[in-house]
Structure formats: C-alpha cells, structure tokens
Design an enzyme around this catalytic site. Structure first.
Site, PDB file in Angstrom:
ATOM      1  N   ARG A  72      46.766  -2.403  -0.549  1.00  0.00           N
ATOM      2  CA  ARG A  72      47.685  -2.373  -1.700  1.00  0.00           C
ATOM      3  C   ARG A  72      48.918  -3.232  -1.425  1.00  0.00           C
ATOM      4  NH1 ARG A  72      46.458  -1.391  -6.470  1.00  0.00           N
ATOM      5  NH2 ARG A  72      45.537   0.644  -5.985  1.00  0.00           N
ATOM      6  N   ARG A  96      37.043  -7.315  -1.469  1.00  0.00           N
ATOM      7  CA  ARG A  96      38.326  -6.812  -0.943  1.00  0.00           C
ATOM      8  C   ARG A  96      38.122  -5.561  -0.086  1.00  0.00           C
ATOM      9  NH1 ARG A  96      41.789  -3.789  -5.717  1.00  0.00           N
ATOM     10  NH2 ARG A  96      40.093  -2.602  -6.664  1.00  0.00           N
ATOM     11  N   HIS A 166      45.024 -11.896  -6.470  1.00  0.00           N
ATOM     12  CA  HIS A 166      45.779 -10.803  -7.112  1.00  0.00           C
ATOM     13  C   HIS A 166      47.115 -10.612  -6.377  1.00  0.00           C
ATOM     14  CE1 HIS A 166      46.693  -6.728  -8.415  1.00  0.00           C
ATOM     15  NE2 HIS A 166      45.532  -6.540  -9.020  1.00  0.00           N
ATOM     16  N   ASP A 210      50.535  -4.532 -18.199  1.00  0.00           N
ATOM     17  CA  ASP A 210      49.218  -4.931 -17.690  1.00  0.00           C
ATOM     18  C   ASP A 210      48.626  -5.883 -18.727  1.00  0.00           C
ATOM     19  OD1 ASP A 210      46.818  -5.164 -16.417  1.00  0.00           O
ATOM     20  OD2 ASP A 210      46.318  -3.028 -16.439  1.00  0.00           O
ATOM     21  N   GLU A 269      48.879 -12.940 -11.192  1.00  0.00           N
ATOM     22  CA  GLU A 269      47.559 -13.176 -10.615  1.00  0.00           C
ATOM     23  C   GLU A 269      46.888 -14.386 -11.259  1.00  0.00           C
ATOM     24  OE1 GLU A 269      45.511  -9.382 -11.205  1.00  0.00           O
ATOM     25  OE2 GLU A 269      47.469  -8.411 -11.215  1.00  0.00           O
TER      26      GLU A 269
HETATM   27  C1  BG6 Z   1      45.378  -5.560 -12.234  1.00  0.00           C
HETATM   28  C2  BG6 Z   1      44.719  -4.980 -13.447  1.00  0.00           C
HETATM   29  O1  BG6 Z   1      44.870  -6.848 -12.006  1.00  0.00           O
HETATM   30  O2  BG6 Z   1      45.062  -4.752 -11.096  1.00  0.00           O
HETATM   31  C3  BG6 Z   1      45.177  -3.547 -13.641  1.00  0.00           C
HETATM   32  O3  BG6 Z   1      45.014  -5.776 -14.598  1.00  0.00           O
HETATM   33  C4  BG6 Z   1      44.916  -2.728 -12.390  1.00  0.00           C
HETATM   34  O4  BG6 Z   1      44.506  -2.973 -14.753  1.00  0.00           O
HETATM   35  C5  BG6 Z   1      45.555  -3.433 -11.205  1.00  0.00           C
HETATM   36  O5  BG6 Z   1      45.465  -1.435 -12.548  1.00  0.00           O
HETATM   37  C6  BG6 Z   1      45.311  -2.736  -9.862  1.00  0.00           C
HETATM   38  O6  BG6 Z   1      43.954  -2.512  -9.674  1.00  0.00           O
HETATM   39  P1  BG6 Z   1      43.424  -1.696  -8.446  1.00  0.00           P
HETATM   40  O7  BG6 Z   1      41.933  -1.584  -8.630  1.00  0.00           O
HETATM   41  O8  BG6 Z   1      43.806  -2.482  -7.220  1.00  0.00           O
HETATM   42  O9  BG6 Z   1      44.140  -0.353  -8.480  1.00  0.00           O
END
Ligand code: BG6
Length: 296
Positions: A72, A96, A166, A210, A269
C-alpha cells in the site's frame, strides 16, 4: 537469492540489497542524484527522493511487505487488467501479489541507475489467466524517476492487456494540493457512478475521489503547496489517468492504510483500461511509462 544479488552487483557501491523476515528482497539505491527503494514483491518502487528534496512517493505506515500481498503505497504495478475484473478475479490483476526477479542493475557514468525487474507466467498466474507472458519494469533513478513497464506476448495466442502504474504521491496536506493538467478532460466518477463529466479547472480533493480521466495523455502537475513544490508526472503508452484519494471512511476501512494517511497522499495513475487496452499478437510488446520529477 539475496547473496547471489549481493555478489553479482558488489561493484556497484550505490546499490545494496536486504531481505526482511518474510523473505521479501529490497534494493536500496543511494547515489549522488537520489535515494530510492525497490522491492521484488510486486516489482515495486517503494520510495524515491531526489537529492535535496523531500520524499516524492507516499507509503502507508501500515503497509505489508510479505509474500502474496500487494504493497500500500509507492508504485504498485497493476497488470494484466486495471480495476475490478468482470469474472471476480483479483482487482488490478495479479502481478502486484507475486515475487518478481531481478534482471539487471546498471549505473551510467553520470550516476543514473537502472534497475530491471521481471516476471514470467507461472503456476499461480496460469490458474487466473492462462497465457504466456514476460513482464518487465525498468526503473531509472536519476534526478527524476522513470518507469517503463513492458509486456511481451511470448505465447502463441493473442492476449489482451491493460494495467497501470498506480503511483501514490506524498503531499504535505491534501487541503493545500491542486492537480493541474486535466481541465476540459472527460472522466468517469467511480464514487457517484456518473460517466462523462467534464473536469472544470484543477482537481481539488476534499472528499473521496476516484476518477478515471479518459483520452488524455497530458502531463500532470501536482502542486504540493505545503512543501512549495510541484511534482510533474508525464506518461506514454496510456490514454487513461486515474486520480484517487480514499478520504476518511474508506481509509479507515482498509487494514493497510493508516487512518490519517489520506490527508498526505494522492494517487495519479497512468492507466490502460476501457478501450485503451491492447491486443498483442504472439511476439508483440506494449510499453507503459511514467516519469516523475520535482520542480520549484
Ligand atoms: C484505484 C481505483 O486505482 O485503486 C480505486 O480507481 C481503488 O477504485 C484503488 O480503490 C485502490 O485499490 P486497491 O485494490 O489497491 O485497494
């Protein structure tokens, strides 16, 4: 693996390696141009800090660095699809969550270092997506950070690929941050479900955001006013730009996202999704890049 990498790159004094208790291998770069940390879990860029600047990427204090888990913060690689999958397969693909291999590390005479990480199809990937591929992330660390994600169809059938770099950016205060470069661009709002909204002016974030901005290849400028800096984000090979901030409730609901973290981050992203996915014939490649630099 750790000792093999340490021996192989012993001559590069600006590059060191470590391994945590979960068996995740990290690559640490400390050159005259920048500091960076990469990790083979997910083929991930965890941190980037040009010389004389504050950290550019945000990393959750409660991020997990373990096998099979996505990290994260930093720059997760989403592939071979972005977002939820229509058949309920894992959101943002599977690479990932997997361990990658280190393919090469090189340093140029000017100090710029390029680390290449890669992953091939394997038993776990075939269980989700029965195709042969080679995916490579080349990370170039100088006064800017350049990432090039190249997928190659090494099988004998056509494959369809989407994905994303991302990136999570660190800002001093989301209330004093504006995102320039998307005015006039149409976006789909994943929070309200509305589609085809036109962005007026800069993007300001004071609630969950988002959004998938469509048909845009523009450079984005994140004005991080609390740190008197602008983070410039350009890309190639992508016509989608996603801006995401989970805000209070969603941040609190995610186990690996510190509750207050939403106030110091924003994701911008570089995305391949919707009609911007690629059909690759056997032997064909697609490359998605993102370049990040700090300006004052
Ligand atoms: C973003 C999405 O790219 O990633 C969101 O548009 C999502 O909808 C976010 O909540 C995080 O995703 P994840 O799967 O890493 O919790």
């Amino acid at each position: 693996m750790l000792s093999q990498y340490q021996q192989q790159y012993a001559a590069l004094s600006d590059v060191t390696f470590s391994e945590n208790e979960q068996g995740v291998i990290f690559i640490h770069v400390a050159s005259s141009l920048a500091k960076a940390q990469l990790c083979l879990q997910g083929g991930h860029v965890c941190a980037f800090q040009p010389q004389g600047e504050e950290p550019v990427l945000w990393m959750s204090d409660s991020a997990l660095f373990q096998q099979d888990k996505a990290i994260r913060g930093g720059v997760p690689v989403c592939w071979p699809w972005f977002g939820p999958h229509p058949n309920g397969l894992p959101q943002h693909g599977f690479v990932r969550n997997q361990a990658w291999l280190l393919e090469s590390v090189e340093q140029q005479p000017d100090g710029v270092i390029t680390v290449v990480m890669g992953i091939n199809e394997n038993e776990a990937s075939r269980a989700l997506w029965p195709h042969a591929f080679h995916l490579q992330l080349a990370v170039t660390i100088g006064s800017s950070l350049e990432m090039a994600l190249t997928c190659r169809n090494v099988g004998d059938q056509v494959i369809e690929v989407g994905g994303a770099l991302h990136s999570y950016f660190a800002v001093a205060d989301i209330g004093h941050t504006r995102i320039e470069g998307l005015a006039g661009v149409s976006f789909d709002d994943k929070v309200s479900g509305e589609k085809g909204i036109i962005q007026c002016g800069d993007v300001l974030i004071d609630q969950e955001v988002d959004r998938v901005y469509l048909n845009t290849e523009s450079e984005i400028f994140i004005h991080d006013e609390g740190q008197n800096r602008v983070i410039a984000v350009s890309k190639q090979g992508s016509r989608g730009t996603v801006v995401w901030n989970p805000w209070v409730e969603k941040a609190a609901s995610m186990g690996d996202f510190d509750d207050e973290g939403y106030s110091q981050m924003v994701c911008v992203e570089a995305v391949n999704c919707g009609d911007d996915v690629f059909s690759l014939n056997p032997g064909e490649n697609h490359t998605l890049t993102q370049k990040i630099s700090v300006k004052h």
